[in-house]
Design an enzyme around this catalytic site. Structure first.
Site, PDB file in Angstrom:
ATOM      1  N   HIS A 135       0.822  -1.213   0.000  1.00  0.00           N
ATOM      2  CA  HIS A 135       0.000   0.000   0.000  1.00  0.00           C
ATOM      3  C   HIS A 135       0.855   1.261   0.000  1.00  0.00           C
ATOM      4  CE1 HIS A 135      -3.390  -2.623   1.062  1.00  0.00           C
ATOM      5  NE2 HIS A 135      -4.176  -1.623   0.716  1.00  0.00           N
ATOM      6  N   LYS A 139      -1.026   4.997   4.616  1.00  0.00           N
ATOM      7  CA  LYS A 139      -1.991   4.093   5.260  1.00  0.00           C
ATOM      8  C   LYS A 139      -1.633   3.929   6.736  1.00  0.00           C
ATOM      9  CE  LYS A 139      -4.284  -0.384   4.670  1.00  0.00           C
ATOM     10  NZ  LYS A 139      -5.597   0.217   4.957  1.00  0.00           N
TER      11      LYS A 139
HETATM   12  N1  LIG Z   1     -12.987  -0.900   1.757  1.00  0.00           N
HETATM   13  C1  LIG Z   1     -12.311  -0.332   0.759  1.00  0.00           C
HETATM   14  O1  LIG Z   1     -12.436  -0.724  -0.410  1.00  0.00           O
HETATM   15  C2  LIG Z   1     -11.380   0.791   1.060  1.00  0.00           C
HETATM   16  C3  LIG Z   1     -11.186   1.153   2.357  1.00  0.00           C
HETATM   17  N2  LIG Z   1     -10.346   2.181   2.660  1.00  0.00           N
HETATM   18  C4  LIG Z   1     -10.280   2.519   4.073  1.00  0.00           C
HETATM   19  O2  LIG Z   1     -10.990   3.748   4.242  1.00  0.00           O
HETATM   20  C5  LIG Z   1     -10.404   4.468   5.325  1.00  0.00           C
HETATM   21  C6  LIG Z   1     -10.034   5.854   4.820  1.00  0.00           C
HETATM   22  O3  LIG Z   1      -8.947   5.744   3.929  1.00  0.00           O
HETATM   23  P1  LIG Z   1      -8.292   7.040   3.255  1.00  0.00           P
HETATM   24  O4  LIG Z   1      -9.336   7.824   2.530  1.00  0.00           O
HETATM   25  O5  LIG Z   1      -7.102   6.569   2.517  1.00  0.00           O
HETATM   26  O6  LIG Z   1      -7.837   7.867   4.551  1.00  0.00           O
HETATM   27  P2  LIG Z   1      -7.749   9.454   4.701  1.00  0.00           P
HETATM   28  O7  LIG Z   1      -6.932   9.676   5.937  1.00  0.00           O
HETATM   29  O8  LIG Z   1      -7.314  10.076   3.417  1.00  0.00           O
HETATM   30  O9  LIG Z   1      -9.265   9.892   4.952  1.00  0.00           O
HETATM   31  C7  LIG Z   1      -9.970   9.751   6.138  1.00  0.00           C
HETATM   32  C8  LIG Z   1     -10.747  11.026   6.326  1.00  0.00           C
HETATM   33  O10 LIG Z   1     -11.699  10.849   7.362  1.00  0.00           O
HETATM   34  C9  LIG Z   1     -11.725  12.046   8.134  1.00  0.00           C
HETATM   35  N3  LIG Z   1     -12.317  11.752   9.428  1.00  0.00           N
HETATM   36  C10 LIG Z   1     -11.730  11.223  10.538  1.00  0.00           C
HETATM   37  N4  LIG Z   1     -12.616  11.131  11.520  1.00  0.00           N
HETATM   38  C11 LIG Z   1     -13.789  11.588  11.031  1.00  0.00           C
HETATM   39  C12 LIG Z   1     -15.084  11.726  11.588  1.00  0.00           C
HETATM   40  N5  LIG Z   1     -15.344  11.406  12.872  1.00  0.00           N
HETATM   41  N6  LIG Z   1     -16.087  12.215  10.809  1.00  0.00           N
HETATM   42  C13 LIG Z   1     -15.840  12.565   9.517  1.00  0.00           C
HETATM   43  N7  LIG Z   1     -14.628  12.487   8.952  1.00  0.00           N
HETATM   44  C14 LIG Z   1     -13.614  11.979   9.702  1.00  0.00           C
HETATM   45  C15 LIG Z   1     -10.266  12.479   8.180  1.00  0.00           C
HETATM   46  O11 LIG Z   1     -10.138  13.836   8.561  1.00  0.00           O
HETATM   47  C16 LIG Z   1      -9.868  12.230   6.721  1.00  0.00           C
HETATM   48  O12 LIG Z   1     -10.184  13.342   5.900  1.00  0.00           O
HETATM   49  C17 LIG Z   1      -9.220   3.631   5.809  1.00  0.00           C
HETATM   50  O13 LIG Z   1      -9.616   2.826   6.892  1.00  0.00           O
HETATM   51  C18 LIG Z   1      -8.898   2.763   4.600  1.00  0.00           C
HETATM   52  O14 LIG Z   1      -8.244   1.578   4.944  1.00  0.00           O
HETATM   53  C19 LIG Z   1      -9.683   2.869   1.696  1.00  0.00           C
HETATM   54  C20 LIG Z   1      -9.811   2.537   0.385  1.00  0.00           C
HETATM   55  C21 LIG Z   1     -10.672   1.448  -0.042  1.00  0.00           C
HETATM   56  O1  LIG Z   2      -6.095   2.282   3.000  1.00  0.00           O
HETATM   57  C1  LIG Z   2      -6.293   1.936   1.815  1.00  0.00           C
HETATM   58  O2  LIG Z   2      -5.842   2.569   0.850  1.00  0.00           O
HETATM   59  C2  LIG Z   2      -7.081   0.731   1.575  1.00  0.00           C
HETATM   60  N1  LIG Z   2      -7.661   0.142   2.580  1.00  0.00           N
HETATM   61  C3  LIG Z   2      -8.440  -1.039   2.536  1.00  0.00           C
HETATM   62  C4  LIG Z   2      -7.756  -2.153   3.299  1.00  0.00           C
HETATM   63  O3  LIG Z   2      -7.137  -1.899   4.349  1.00  0.00           O
HETATM   64  O4  LIG Z   2      -7.852  -3.306   2.878  1.00  0.00           O
HETATM   65  C5  LIG Z   2      -8.826  -1.415   1.130  1.00  0.00           C
HETATM   66  C6  LIG Z   2      -7.762  -1.170   0.105  1.00  0.00           C
HETATM   67  O5  LIG Z   2      -6.724  -2.057   0.321  1.00  0.00           O
HETATM   68  C7  LIG Z   2      -7.272   0.267   0.181  1.00  0.00           C
END
Ligand SMILES: NC(=O)C1=CN([C@@H]2O[C@H](COP(=O)(O)OP(=O)(O)OC[C@H]3O[C@@H](n4cnc5c(N)ncnc54)[C@H](O)[C@@H]3O)[C@@H](O)[C@H]2O)C=CC1
Ligand SMILES: O=C(O)C1=N[C@H](C(=O)O)C[C@H](O)C1
Length: 250
Positions: A135, A139
């Protein structure tokens, strides 16, 4: 037909900002709230959101879901950090709000969902299985939610098939050298500038190996899954864990 009223939590984040654009572009949806850290969750009820897309951080997700479920707002969750204890808490909340649906998807991309399914199918036929996830370096959690889920599915498939423990003669190792142990499956996490989200499942048997690899090259890979989740979760009360339950990938 009336549009699905969708809110995004974590709207300024890497995936959340992409989700905002995807919801805005969907003909059958209306973006009614886009919240960042510190914003008042009351905006979800005031805006009449049907579904909240939760893409924040492991330290925020439980409070956000507590609010959503208590107010009967369905949720589509991509945020990582799911433990058995957290899932039990969420199930308790849902028991008290039986018409509300929550989808938790460790990964919203079709390729990743298929990789998990293929790994499940292949795992009983090989002596050795290890997972490598790679990643971007911003992350905050390791191993990824996807890798953890993949390893759990592999372990369950092997246990059901009565597989022997994996061969491994390691007698001395630096801490971490053999990865994290997820239900007996080694999981290795790489953080590298230039990457987004990637995973390899390495399977090894007598005289052969099989490698399953998936690459998410852009956050757009997660959007069809998020939109599908929004459309389906409103008629799926209770907890659904894994997007595969809304896809025909059996
Ligand atoms: N299931 C999937 O397919 C995917 C899951 N993810 C997951 O999504 C999550 C976010 O990932 P990213 O966008 O890369 O992180 P990021 O750090 O870019 O975004 C998270 C955002 O949430 C905000 N935030 C934190 N607490 C909050 C609250 N209480 N209310 C509203 N906003 C809040 C932060 O200020 C930040 O802007 C991670 O856990 C990641 O692993 C990411 C990509 C794909
Ligand atoms: O943090 C990310 O970027 C992602 N988070 C998810 C995970 O922890 O599996 C999904 C994807 O890998 C992107």
């Amino acid at each position: 037909m009336s549009k699905l009223r969708v809110a995004v939590l974590g709207a300024k984040g890497r995936i959340g900002s992409e989700a905002v654009r995807a919801v805005e572009a969907a003909d059958d949806m209306e973006l009614v709230a886009a919240l960042g850290r510190g914003d008042d969750l009351g905006a979800l009820t005031e805006s009449g959101a049907h579904v909240a897309v939760e893409l924040t951080t492991p330290d925020s997700v439980m409070d956000n879901l507590d609010f959503c479920v208590r107010h009967g707002i369905h949720a589509v969750v991509g945020t990582t950090g799911w433990t058995d204890e957290r899932l039990a808490t969420l199930r308790g909340l849902l028991d008290a709000s039986p018409e509300t649906g929550v989808l938790i998807a460790p990964n919203f991309s079709l390729g990743a969902v298929l990789t998990m399914r293929f790994a499940q199918l292949a795992a009983p036929y090989f002596e050795s299985v290890e997972v490598v996830e790679l990643h971007h370096p911003k992350k905050v959690d390791a191993p990824s939610g996807t890798a953890t889920r993949t390893a759990q599915l592999i372990a369950a498939a092997r246990a059901e098939a009565g597989c022997a423990p994996q061969p491994d003669a390691t007698a001395t190792a630096l801490p971490g050298a053999r990865g994290a142990d997820v239900d007996g499956v080694p999981v290795h996490a790489v953080r590298l500038r230039g990457l987004l989200a990637h995973q390899e499942v390495l399977l090894g048997g007598e005289g052969e190996t099989l490698t399953l690899r998936h690459d998410s090259l852009h956050h757009s890979s997660f959007m069809p899954g998020i939109l599908l989740g929004c459309r389906r979760v409103v008629s799926a009360p209770g907890l659904t864990f894994g997007l595969e339950h809304f896809l025909d990938v059996g």
